[in-house]
Write a protein that holds these residues in place. Structure first.
Motif, PDB file in Angstrom:
ATOM      1  N   VAL A   1       5.175   3.818   4.652  1.00 24.14           N
ATOM      2  CA  VAL A   1       4.833   3.172   5.926  1.00 24.14           C
ATOM      3  C   VAL A   1       4.884   1.659   5.783  1.00 24.14           C
ATOM      4  N   TYR A   2       4.270   1.140   4.718  1.00 19.31           N
ATOM      5  CA  TYR A   2       4.308  -0.309   4.506  1.00 19.31           C
ATOM      6  C   TYR A   2       5.748  -0.786   4.299  1.00 19.31           C
ATOM      7  N   GLY A   3       6.550   0.024   3.607  1.00 14.36           N
ATOM      8  CA  GLY A   3       7.954  -0.334   3.411  1.00 14.36           C
ATOM      9  C   GLY A   3       8.718  -0.379   4.717  1.00 14.36           C
ATOM     10  N   LEU A   4       8.416   0.541   5.628  1.00 12.77           N
ATOM     11  CA  LEU A   4       9.071   0.542   6.941  1.00 12.77           C
ATOM     12  C   LEU A   4       8.633  -0.650   7.773  1.00 12.77           C
ATOM     13  N   TYR A   5       7.350  -1.015   7.705  1.00  7.27           N
ATOM     14  CA  TYR A   5       6.907  -2.256   8.341  1.00  7.27           C
ATOM     15  C   TYR A   5       7.742  -3.439   7.815  1.00  7.27           C
ATOM     16  N   ALA A   6       7.895  -3.504   6.500  1.00  5.29           N
ATOM     17  CA  ALA A   6       8.626  -4.617   5.892  1.00  5.29           C
ATOM     18  C   ALA A   6      10.066  -4.653   6.381  1.00  5.29           C
TER      19      ALA A   6
ATOM     20  N   LYS B   1       2.176  -5.173   0.294  1.00  5.43           N
ATOM     21  CA  LYS B   1       1.332  -3.989   0.436  1.00  5.43           C
ATOM     22  C   LYS B   1       2.036  -2.746  -0.105  1.00  5.43           C
ATOM     23  N   ALA B   2       3.331  -2.642   0.168  1.00  3.08           N
ATOM     24  CA  ALA B   2       4.086  -1.492  -0.328  1.00  3.08           C
ATOM     25  C   ALA B   2       4.133  -1.485  -1.846  1.00  3.08           C
ATOM     26  N   ILE B   3       4.329  -2.660  -2.438  1.00  6.67           N
ATOM     27  CA  ILE B   3       4.365  -2.776  -3.899  1.00  6.67           C
ATOM     28  C   ILE B   3       3.030  -2.337  -4.500  1.00  6.67           C
ATOM     29  N   ALA B   4       1.945  -2.817  -3.908  1.00  8.09           N
ATOM     30  CA  ALA B   4       0.621  -2.459  -4.420  1.00  8.09           C
ATOM     31  C   ALA B   4       0.355  -0.960  -4.277  1.00  8.09           C
TER      32      ALA B   4
ATOM     33  N   GLY C   1       2.605   1.027  -6.737  1.00  5.54           N
ATOM     34  CA  GLY C   1       2.332   0.711  -8.138  1.00  5.54           C
ATOM     35  C   GLY C   1       3.322  -0.317  -8.632  1.00  5.54           C
ATOM     36  N   PRO C   2       2.894  -1.553  -8.890  1.00  5.68           N
ATOM     37  CA  PRO C   2       3.814  -2.656  -9.182  1.00  5.68           C
ATOM     38  C   PRO C   2       4.749  -2.420 -10.360  1.00  5.68           C
ATOM     39  N   ASN C   3       4.338  -1.616 -11.313  1.00  2.05           N
ATOM     40  CA  ASN C   3       5.171  -1.418 -12.508  1.00  2.05           C
ATOM     41  C   ASN C   3       6.029  -0.152 -12.458  1.00  2.05           C
ATOM     42  N   ASN C   4       6.022   0.526 -11.335  1.00  4.36           N
ATOM     43  CA  ASN C   4       6.787   1.772 -11.224  1.00  4.36           C
ATOM     44  C   ASN C   4       8.253   1.524 -10.860  1.00  4.36           C
ATOM     45  N   VAL C   5       8.826   0.511 -11.447  1.00  2.67           N
ATOM     46  CA  VAL C   5      10.230   0.157 -11.239  1.00  2.67           C
ATOM     47  C   VAL C   5      11.096   1.013 -12.167  1.00  2.67           C
ATOM     48  N   MET C   6      12.287   1.400 -11.707  1.00  2.00           N
ATOM     49  CA  MET C   6      13.185   2.190 -12.548  1.00  2.00           C
ATOM     50  C   MET C   6      13.576   1.410 -13.796  1.00  2.00           C
TER      51      MET C   6
END
Length: 533
Positions: free
Chosen positions: A237-242, A260-263, A266-271
């Motif tokens: 949802v936050y990603g769609l707002y962005a 907000k979407a990153i938080a 999870g900030p470290n959940n990057v591929m």
């Protein structure tokens, strides 16, 4: 070159198909029974119908090899940019979008897109209309939030694809002379009656944004604490707002919601590099960075066709798919050459012979790669479990619709529009931490910083259907005609602004059934550019 399957040969008929005879009105005011709201199992069925439709086969025709679901919509958007080059062959069903041909209101190419998205909206409206907020259980309210999130997602795509924006080739007027600048698509909700749908004008940008934000506010209310993945969660949802605020260039709000979407995700959940380049699970299995994805399963019709599915069209490392039968999927040469050799993402593409990275790319089968894969060919999307020959395994894969990494790039770009130095720092922080430690953004002016952020985002999301939106929004030109280009001659267009072909045309059948759009369609962008100049 390997022998082609008979089914593939039989499917490869590229004659454009007129669709004036198709007269379809989509129901919008309740195709469900009252008991659906009372039955948890029935309501759950409506929920899973939404992601299931991402992989729907033959919305309009089983004879159109681009009519196999949402992945095809992503592929269409990608081949309209300069980042994805396709070798033209008798098996390439996407030449209309690559060559700027047959994009007017009467062709099957546009009909598939229009019908597919309207049916996607219908799956969300069915769920929303089946749940009474006043009497719903807590679980049903979660489901309701998912319905609103999906509907916002679908209309955000539609709005950005069909909104007419100025360009270097076609004036912002309908064929009848009416102004169409910033008009999007008609809005259909769970409450829209058939009578209303028959006189339903295209929504303005402002009205569409308000509608999408309203849906997202409801989704946000009901999806607090919900994880994201196959079904939307709070980070989705936050990603769609962005995305929505980026679309209308409200950059402070876009940056806020990306954070907000990153938080939430999870900030470290990057591929990681290992996940990116895995020969067995690379971009075919969900990871913790995927905030929304589609899942093909063995029983899906698209998988059982053998050739009309995501893996068939985007994975060069199969022995049964379309991509490896002629229309090989490549990164544009200019895009590839700009990627730093220290960036591991460059290893997701075959390096030119003799270059520093040649031979370092991880491939499933070295013999197959040596015989079939040339410079710039993609390795990004692997067949399931690395199985190159059995479509029941190789095509039973997932593909991402939204990833955490996108949010980092949205945050950086949105910030750069108001504070270039801060946006640059956000880009460098992400790249150094997650992509390669010695990265440095060389741009110093605002436009250069924004362009570099967007370029790195294009590399990150290559083949995921997102770059089109940034190019259209930022009025960036598309350049395919240059020394060393790997685009087919008939696709070698250079524009000076966003291409006219990025303004999608509403199909004739909508005008036949909806007086509100009659006379207010986008002009046909077909054949307005000359290749090779």
């Amino acid at each position: 070159m390997k022998t082609l399957y008979k089914s593939l040969i039989a499917a490869a008929v590229l004659t454009p198909t007129l669709t004036g005879c198709i007269e379809e009105v989509f129901p919008t005011n309740g195709v469900t029974e009252d008991q659906l709201a009372a039955s948890s199992k029935a309501t759950e069925a409506l929920v899973y119908a939404m992601p299931a439709y991402f992989n729907h086969f033959a919305t309009v025709s089983s004879d159109a090899a681009y009519d196999w679901g949402y992945g095809s919509m992503m592929h269409i958007r990608d081949v309209m940019t300069e980042d994805m080059a396709i070798i033209s062959s008798g098996y390439d069903w996407y030449t209309a979008w690559e060559f700027d041909r047959y994009l007017g209101e009467t062709y099957m190419y546009g009909q598939v897109i229009w019908n597919f998205y309207n049916q996607l909206v219908l799956t969300a409206n069915n769920l929303i209309g089946a749940i009474d907020e006043e009497t719903a259980t807590d679980q049903q309210l979660v489901y309701l939030g998912m319905g609103y999130a999906y509907r916002a997602h679908h209309y955000l795509d539609l709005a950005r694809m069909y909104e007419f924006l100025e360009n270097d080739a076609v004036a912002p007027q309908s064929p009848q002379g009416n102004p169409v600048l910033n008009l999007t698509v008609p809005i259909l909700t769970d409450k829209t009656t058939e009578e209303e749908s028959r006189n339903n004008p295209r929504a303005t940008r402002e009205d569409m944004l308000n509608f999408i934000i309203s849906d997202l506010q409801k989704a946000e209310q009901y999806l607090q604490g919900q994880p994201a993945g196959l079904l939307p969660g709070i980070s989705t949802v936050y990603g769609l707002y962005a995305r929505a605020y980026m679309w209308v260039e409200n950059y402070p709000q876009a940056a806020q919601y990306a954070a907000k979407a990153i938080a939430a995700q999870g900030p470290n959940n990057v591929m990681t590099q290992e996940q990116w380049l895995s020969t067995t699970s690379g971009f075919n299995e969900p990871t913790s960075s995927w905030m929304l994805y589609a899942q093909q399963v063995k029983e899906d019709d698209v998988v059982q066709t053998g050739i009309l599915n995501w893996t068939s069209w985007v994975s060069n490392e199969t022995t049964y798919g379309y991509a490896s039968a002629g229309p090989w999927v490549m990164i544009g040469a200019s895009t590839y050459n700009r990627i730093n050799d220290r960036d591991f993402r460059k290893l997701a593409f075959i390096a030119p012979a003799g270059s520093a990275l040649s031979g370092r790319e991880p491939v499933i089968d070295a013999t197959f790669a040596a015989e079939n894969l040339d410079a710039y060919y993609s390795l990004k999307f692997r067949p399931g479990s690395g199985n190159m020959s059995d479509y029941n395994v190789g095509s039973a894969t997932a593909y991402p619709l939204m990833r955490l990494e996108e949010m980092y790039f949205i945050q950086a770009e949105a910030t750069a529009h108001t504070s270039p130095a801060e946006g640059k720092q956000l880009l460098e922080d992400f790249m150094k931490k997650f992509r390669f430690a010695t990265y440095s953004c060389k741009a110093s002016d605002q436009d250069g910083i924004i362009e570099e952020i967007v370029f790195q985002k294009r590399v990150e999301l290559w083949g995921e259907g997102q770059s089109y939106f940034d190019i259209k929004r930022l009025n960036y030109p598309v350049t395919r005609y240059y020394s060393g280009t790997n685009f087919t001659a008939t696709a070698q267009f250079n524009t000076t602004t966003r291409p006219a072909w990025m303004n999608f045309v509403i199909v004739q059948t909508e005008g036949n059934n909806n007086a509100g759009v009659r006379g207010w369609n986008n002009p046909d962008p077909s054949n307005v550019y000359t290749a090779g100049q």
